[in-house]
Design an enzyme around this catalytic site. Sequence first.
Site, short mmCIF file in Angstrom:
data_model
loop_
_atom_site.label_atom_id
_atom_site.label_comp_id
_atom_site.label_asym_id
_atom_site.label_seq_id
_atom_site.Cartn_x
_atom_site.Cartn_y
_atom_site.Cartn_z
N LYS A 114 -1.24 11.66 5.15
CA LYS A 114 -1.09 10.57 6.14
C LYS A 114 -0.29 9.41 5.54
O LYS A 114 0.66 8.91 6.14
CB LYS A 114 -2.48 10.08 6.58
CG LYS A 114 -2.38 8.86 7.47
CD LYS A 114 -3.65 8.08 7.62
CE LYS A 114 -3.32 6.69 8.18
NZ LYS A 114 -4.46 5.85 8.45
N LYS A 132 0.85 -1.21 0.00
CA LYS A 132 0.00 0.00 0.00
C LYS A 132 0.88 1.26 0.00
O LYS A 132 0.65 2.21 -0.74
CB LYS A 132 -0.91 -0.05 1.23
CG LYS A 132 -1.60 1.23 1.60
CD LYS A 132 -2.98 1.34 1.06
CE LYS A 132 -3.59 2.69 1.41
NZ LYS A 132 -4.75 3.03 0.66
P1 NAD Z 1 -12.82 7.31 9.92
O1 NAD Z 1 -12.12 8.25 10.83
O2 NAD Z 1 -14.03 7.76 9.18
O3 NAD Z 1 -13.23 5.97 10.73
C1 NAD Z 1 -12.41 5.34 11.69
C2 NAD Z 1 -13.34 4.95 12.84
O4 NAD Z 1 -12.63 4.12 13.77
C3 NAD Z 1 -13.87 6.15 13.65
O5 NAD Z 1 -15.28 6.13 13.62
C4 NAD Z 1 -13.33 5.91 15.05
O6 NAD Z 1 -14.20 6.35 16.08
C5 NAD Z 1 -13.16 4.41 15.06
N1 NAD Z 1 -12.26 3.89 16.07
C6 NAD Z 1 -11.02 4.32 16.42
N2 NAD Z 1 -10.53 3.55 17.42
C7 NAD Z 1 -11.47 2.61 17.70
C8 NAD Z 1 -11.54 1.54 18.63
N3 NAD Z 1 -10.55 1.24 19.46
N4 NAD Z 1 -12.66 0.77 18.62
C9 NAD Z 1 -13.68 1.04 17.79
N5 NAD Z 1 -13.67 2.05 16.90
C10 NAD Z 1 -12.57 2.83 16.85
O7 NAD Z 1 -11.70 6.78 8.90
P2 NAD Z 1 -11.94 6.13 7.46
O8 NAD Z 1 -11.97 7.19 6.42
O9 NAD Z 1 -13.06 5.15 7.55
O10 NAD Z 1 -10.57 5.34 7.28
C11 NAD Z 1 -10.28 4.16 8.00
C12 NAD Z 1 -8.93 3.65 7.56
O11 NAD Z 1 -8.95 3.38 6.15
C13 NAD Z 1 -7.79 4.66 7.78
O12 NAD Z 1 -6.66 3.95 8.23
C14 NAD Z 1 -7.57 5.26 6.40
O13 NAD Z 1 -6.24 5.71 6.21
C15 NAD Z 1 -7.90 4.07 5.51
N6 NAD Z 1 -8.38 4.44 4.16
C16 NAD Z 1 -9.31 5.42 4.01
C17 NAD Z 1 -9.75 5.74 2.73
C18 NAD Z 1 -10.79 6.82 2.52
O14 NAD Z 1 -11.01 7.21 1.38
N7 NAD Z 1 -11.46 7.30 3.58
C19 NAD Z 1 -9.23 5.07 1.62
C20 NAD Z 1 -8.31 4.05 1.81
C21 NAD Z 1 -7.88 3.73 3.09
#
Ligand code: NAD
Length: 299
Positions: A248, A173
């Site tokens: 990030k 990634k």
């Molecule tokens: P987001 O912030 O919308 O969601 C993450 C969720 O995890 C939050 O709701 C948070 O409250 C929850 N969380 C954190 N710690 C927790 C715990 N201990 N127990 C339960 N819940 C917990 O983030 P996202 O956009 O959904 O992204 C998630 C991951 O995917 C990230 O690592 C991001 O880099 C990756 N990602 C995101 C995208 C995108 O387009 N958004 C694309 C590819 C990869």
Amino acid sequence: MRIAFLGLGHMGLPMALNLQRAGHDVTGFDVFTGAREAADAAGLTTVGKATDAVAGAEAVITMFQSGQQVIDAYRGSADDPGLLEAAASGTLFIDSSTIAVDDARAAHALAEAAGQRSVDAPVSGGVVGAENATLAFMVGGSDDDFAAAQPLLESMGRRVVHCGGAGLGQAAKVCNNMILAVSQIAVAEAFVVGERLGLEHQALFDVVSNASGQCWAITVNCPVPGPVPTSPANRDFQPGFAGALMNKDLGLAEQAVALTGVDARMGMLAREIYARFAEGPGAGQDFSGIINTIRGESA
Ligand code: NAD
């Protein structure tokens, strides 16, 4: 299969819903009450404690923001048993968060020490891919653990690649996104040079998209409006893939470069450029909006 899905944010909720649609028995949890309420409203069963979601689950999927969150949740704290302890022995842990290779390896080691199975399985494809079950999964872990995870990942994505052992999904990634950052900047620079030489955007696109400069940054994410009607440049750089997320991921690339000692000058220059981009309004714009920074900083 009985699945605990933890982290019901932008990506996690639609992914959990796709698993449910595929016939799995999914229980969701998020530390943020608002995320649990949104999940309930969307038809997912949620619980108020992580350990309640994990009890009885055959697979535990995490989709958090950072490596520290994954490690803390796996490990737990003095008054809270971690996920690894709360789950039955031999449960399959799938972490789909984008985190550092080092952190992924630490998470695998914790899982192994606790008698659990684990894969790192970060994704590309964004929220649209999560909603449409068209994500690409890059997976690190043993052959057996990959084989166990594969059918679940296929319910949430279109392409699932076994990249090797622990942490190598995250490695793939980070390498992909370093290429993407460098190529998006290169494409933007070329369009600005072309503009100043009097070259029409469409003409440059017609040449490059069929020549050796061809890449995703031009054929899908073309940074000028017109040639690719679906690219973010046609909607004022609404993401797409936001500058904050690219920043990030390049921070994780920087860690990987430091870990390996590679002379990755282009990647690290892209890291600097996107760090500055994400300090301002670029954080909320598609990362192809870097073209406006280049225009603004040109003589
Ligand atoms: P987001 O912030 O919308 O969601 C993450 C969720 O995890 C939050 O709701 C948070 O409250 C929850 N969380 C954190 N710690 C927790 C715990 N201990 N127990 C339960 N819940 C917990 O983030 P996202 O956009 O959904 O992204 C998630 C991951 O995917 C990230 O690592 C991001 O880099 C990756 N990602 C995101 C995208 C995108 O387009 N958004 C694309 C590819 C990869």
